[in-house]
Design an enzyme around this catalytic site. Structure first.
Site, PDB file in Angstrom:
ATOM      1  N   GLU A 347       0.799  -1.222   0.000  1.00 25.82           N
ATOM      2  CA  GLU A 347       0.000   0.000   0.000  1.00 25.82           C
ATOM      3  C   GLU A 347       0.835   1.278   0.000  1.00 25.82           C
ATOM      4  O   GLU A 347       0.482   2.261  -0.651  1.00 25.82           O
ATOM      5  CB  GLU A 347      -0.940   0.006   1.216  1.00 25.82           C
ATOM      6  N   GLY A 456      53.194 -24.191  -9.430  1.00 23.91           N
ATOM      7  CA  GLY A 456      54.289 -25.103  -9.153  1.00 23.91           C
ATOM      8  C   GLY A 456      55.140 -24.669  -7.981  1.00 23.91           C
ATOM      9  O   GLY A 456      55.758 -25.489  -7.311  1.00 23.91           O
ATOM     10  N   ASP A 557      44.680 -24.512 -14.754  1.00 28.66           N
ATOM     11  CA  ASP A 557      45.129 -23.113 -14.719  1.00 28.66           C
ATOM     12  C   ASP A 557      45.106 -22.443 -16.088  1.00 28.66           C
ATOM     13  O   ASP A 557      44.826 -21.247 -16.203  1.00 28.66           O
ATOM     14  CB  ASP A 557      46.521 -23.000 -14.087  1.00 28.66           C
ATOM     15  N   GLU A 606      46.098 -28.605 -23.872  1.00 30.86           N
ATOM     16  CA  GLU A 606      47.420 -28.849 -23.273  1.00 30.86           C
ATOM     17  C   GLU A 606      48.462 -28.327 -24.262  1.00 30.86           C
ATOM     18  O   GLU A 606      49.246 -29.072 -24.865  1.00 30.86           O
ATOM     19  CB  GLU A 606      47.625 -30.341 -22.999  1.00 30.86           C
ATOM     20  N   GLU A 628      56.973 -26.691 -24.058  1.00 29.84           N
ATOM     21  CA  GLU A 628      57.367 -26.456 -22.672  1.00 29.84           C
ATOM     22  C   GLU A 628      58.834 -26.778 -22.436  1.00 29.84           C
ATOM     23  O   GLU A 628      59.495 -26.153 -21.602  1.00 29.84           O
ATOM     24  CB  GLU A 628      56.479 -27.301 -21.742  1.00 29.84           C
TER      25      GLU A 628
END
Length: 796
Positions: A347, A456, A557, A606, A628
């Site tokens: 109201e 790591g 990650d 990967e 890598e």
């Protein structure tokens, strides 16, 4: 000049003709209306007037029922009105509010004392039972055609149960609405017992339809009280304010407080009431406090008022009841209304008065912008802050709950009821629309996530806001064993979650970025590289979720870095892109058509293990010639150590302490100072990375490649050169950029929790993730629908 009288007489003749036409038209439509009304009455049997029983239980429902009662009483040729009064209307402690019904000149047919005193859960149940014992005799004597029941009170449930079992048609007012207490259950139970429904909002109508109620028996009329609210123009409102609050009080400079117990959590609601009174005392404004309703817990709330001396405090006026006409003027000119009454969220919106809605009692109600929710009203400061935000504001008037014409619609609806129709309901299954309104926590707290990055070398935990701001960060060395690592993660998360309260952040979930292959659906690390020992078949989700009582998401990650770019970095709005992390190892993530790619065994992206030479150096994965093995921080450290062992690393301008460990940073520094051996190693590393990127371009054809990590700036030009030399012409135009994110791993982990903007709520890894079982159920349903369609087509 002589033509003027003729023109005037012609005009008068035309106006007279028009007047008689309108008069005849009015008579015609009046006769037509009478004829239709007569047909309805004949349809109901032997010119039978509709005998309507209106049962009212308390001051709140009477404010909604009174306008309907006045409307019924004004048309005695169609209706017979019987008024039954029960519940708290007849109790002195609640103001003996049945008197206002008598003052409105309604004949009360029956007064039923149905309230068992005690104001606890058992007393409520006993009150329902007492009403059920007494009502059958009354209904047998009245024999109404239809009973009008309002709202969601336990008294109303007794009324609806009695009428339904005695085959009396029920018209339910305000069904389909959603609040946040046991009232919801009672309201919906009455809906299932009722035969006809008058609802106030479009959403309430949709809820009723979704509850399988027959659309033809639902009237969207608006709230009857709005008929009075929107026409309330009492010019003498100052005398009303003075009467209830004192001669010295001005408009917009006082507060109206109305708070009821929450029967599903009485203890908390009493504590919340105590905090409200403390906040009002501190706020130091004149306040009209109305006593709570008869629900379980009200007695304890009254004790709190008396304990704090509210009835004798100079700033407070405590009253049991205010007549509705006067209450309208009080809330219309208040500086603020506070509490948990439905009146506040319904109201009061008609006047644009600011409202503070406390707790969960009205959580699901539709509200205007004048309502500020304080759902977790757990501190005095939070309520006080809400008062400071709201007091004295003026909002636009809201007509969510009505336009002032509800009663005519309801009367017309009543006249249309065919008493010869069976009471059996029909059913349908429409969708329901959600409702969202503002909340004090969105103003006072920063919606945040806990982000965990398991690298790591280091283990990091951060509090990350929805805008990508790292509010606070914690770093520890990554332990070597599984037990120590998991214990440290739990310890750091618990500490960060506790600290979040101090920095005014609300943690919505935990996102974990970790090296290795991860099953994000189950939150399990399947296995990791040699960089993180003892990290295979590890369930991260369960222990962290159990410890923090928060949802937990886990991903690789590289994938997290891609999510960070999609949310906060260069990948925002890009349909297809690849992220490459150049750090201790080499990782990455692939986003295709705005979705993160995981692969059938969670081994997609990967990227560090793309082979660029068959006889290259050995990689930690056991293979040879991986990117890598050439371009990672570990690979550069290995080459730097070889140079240092041969006394070929240090050049003029460089120095190393005897105990200092040779790192990739030393190799980069030597290259910058002109060490040709170091330059050659970096060039080879950059070429290997570039060849890997070329393979990616030829495989997934992204429009953007983002290099991130500490080595990205050293590789970007080499990568572009290799693309120009080695890539197909169709992909040479790809953009290769360096990430501008300060910490993509943590930001990516935070992105897993979906605390960020709403456009990504359906993306992988969020709150809206669907389970495989749900997806399969959906596919099964689609399949069954297809089968039915084919069968129908064959039949045709």
């Amino acid at each position: 000049m002589k033509c003027i009288p003729f023109a005037v007489s012609k005009l008068l003749l035309l106006m007279t003709h028009l007047y008689f036409c309108l008069l005849c038209q009015e008579v015609y439509f009046k006769n037509l209306s009478k004829q239709k009304q007569k047909e309805v009455m004949e349809k109901n049997g032997n010119n039978h007037k509709l005998r309507v029983c209106v049962a009212t239980c308390n001051r709140a429902d009477y404010s909604k029922l009174a306008p309907i009662m006045f409307g019924i009483k004004a048309e005695p040729q169609f209706f017979e009105l019987d008024v039954v009064v029960l519940g708290s209307h007849l109790i002195d402690d609640y103001g003996n509010t049945y008197r206002m019904i008598e003052q409105d000149d309604f004949d009360i047919h029956t007064r039923l004392h149905t309230i068992v005193r005690g104001e606890d859960e058992a007393a409520m149940v006993e009150s329902v039972g007492l009403a059920l014992v007494k009502l059958p005799d009354v209904l047998n004597r009245l024999k109404p055609d239809i009973m009008i029941v309002h709202g969601d009170r336990f008294d109303a449930l007794a009324l609806a149960t009695s009428a339904a079992l005695m085959n009396i048609r029920i018209l339910h007012i305000e069904g389909g609405e959603v609040s946040g207490t046991i009232d919801d259950s009672i309201r919906h139970a009455i809906t299932k017992l009722a035969h006809y429904h008058v609802c106030c909002t479009r959403s309430a109508e949709q809820h009723l339809i979704a509850m399988c109620e027959d659309h033809d028996r639902i009237l969207l009329a608006g709230c009857p009280s709005y008929d009075k609210l929107l026409s309330a123009k009492n010019k003498d409102y100052m005398s009303i304010i003075s009467m209830w609050l004192g001669e010295d009080v001005k408009t917009r400079d006082y507060i109206v407080a109305l708070q009821h117990p929450v029967t599903t959590d009485i203890k908390h609601s009493i504590k919340m009431f105590e905090l409200t009174l403390d906040a009002l005392i501190s706020f130091n404004k004149r306040t009209l406090v109305l006593f709570p309703n008869v629900d379980a817990g009200s007695k304890e709330m009254v004790r709190v008022m008396r304990k704090k001396g509210i009835e004798h405090h100079p700033n407070f006026r405590a009253v049991k009841h205010v007549p509705f006409d006067q209450f309208i003027q009080l809330v219309a000119h208040a500086g603020c209304m506070i509490g948990n009454s439905s009146c506040g969220v319904r109201e009061v919106g008609a006047f644009g008065t600011p409202v503070i809605n406390l707790g969960t009692r009205q959580t699901g109600r539709e509200t205007g912008e004048n309502v500020l929710h304080v759902r977790d009203a757990d501190t005095q400061d939070k309520i006080l802050h809400a008062l400071q935000l709201q007091f004295g504001k003026q909002y636009p008037c809201s007509k969510i709950y009505g336009d002032g014409n509800a009663v005519p619609r309801i009367l017309k609806f009543l006249k249309s009821i065919d008493l010869k129709e069976p009471l059996q309901k029909k059913f349908c299954f429409p969708p329901v629309k959600d409702n969202i309104s503002q909340d004090i926590d969105h103003i006072l707290e920063t919606q945040s996530a806990l982000a965990v990055d398991l690298g790591g070398t280091n283990l990091r935990v951060a509090i990350v806001s929805m805008k990508g701001e790292i509010v606070k960060k914690y770093t520890q060395l990554n332990p070597k064993t599984y037990e120590d690592r998991l214990a440290l993660i739990l310890k750091m998360c618990v500490e960060a979650a506790s600290e979040a309260v101090n920095v005014n952040c609300r943690i919505l979930g935990v996102g974990i970025s970790t090296g290795g292959r991860v099953n994000p659906r189950e939150g399990i690390v399947l296995h990791s590289t040699k960089l993180i020992q003892e990290w295979s078949s590890v369930d991260l989700r369960t222990p962290i979720s159990d410890a923090l009582h928060l949802p937990v998401w886990v991903d690789n990650d590289g994938n997290c870095a891609a999510l960070a770019e999609r949310k906060f970095g260069h990948g925002k709005g890009v349909e297809n892109f690849v992220t490459l992390i150049t750090g201790t190892g080499i990782g990455g993530g692939i986003v295709h058509q705005h979705e993160l790619i995981h692969g059938s065994s969670f081994c997609a992206a990967e990227l560090g293990h793309i082979v660029v030479s068959l006889d290259g150096p050995e990689c930690l994965c056991g293979s040879q010639g991986c990117i890598e093995a050439y371009a990672s921080g570990i690979a550069l450290q290995r080459e730097a150590k070889k140079l240092h062992d041969d006394d070929l690393l240090l050049v003029e301008g460089m120095s190393m302490k005897e105990e200092e460990i040779v790192s990739a940073a030393h190799l980069i520094q030597a290259a910058k100072l002109g060490n040709t051996k170091a330059e050659s190693i970096l060039r080879t590393a950059g070429t290997a990375l570039g060849l890997g990127v070329v393979n990616i371009l030829h495989t997934v054809n992204p429009s953007l490649v983002i290099l991130s990590g500490v080595l990205a700036n050293h590789y970007v030009n080499a990568v572009k050169d290799v693309i120009n030399r080695q890539a197909l012409s169709s992909v040479k135009t790809v953009d290769v950029v360096v990430s501008n994110l300060a910490d993509p791993a943590l930001l990516g982990a935070a992105s897993l929790t979906k605390i960020t903007p709403a456009e990504d709520r359906n993306s992988t890894g969020g709150f809206i993730q669907l389970s495989e079982a749900f997806l399969q159920a959906g596919l099964d349903k689609i399949s069954s629908v297809r089968i039915r369609i084919r069968a129908r087509l064959r039949h045709l």
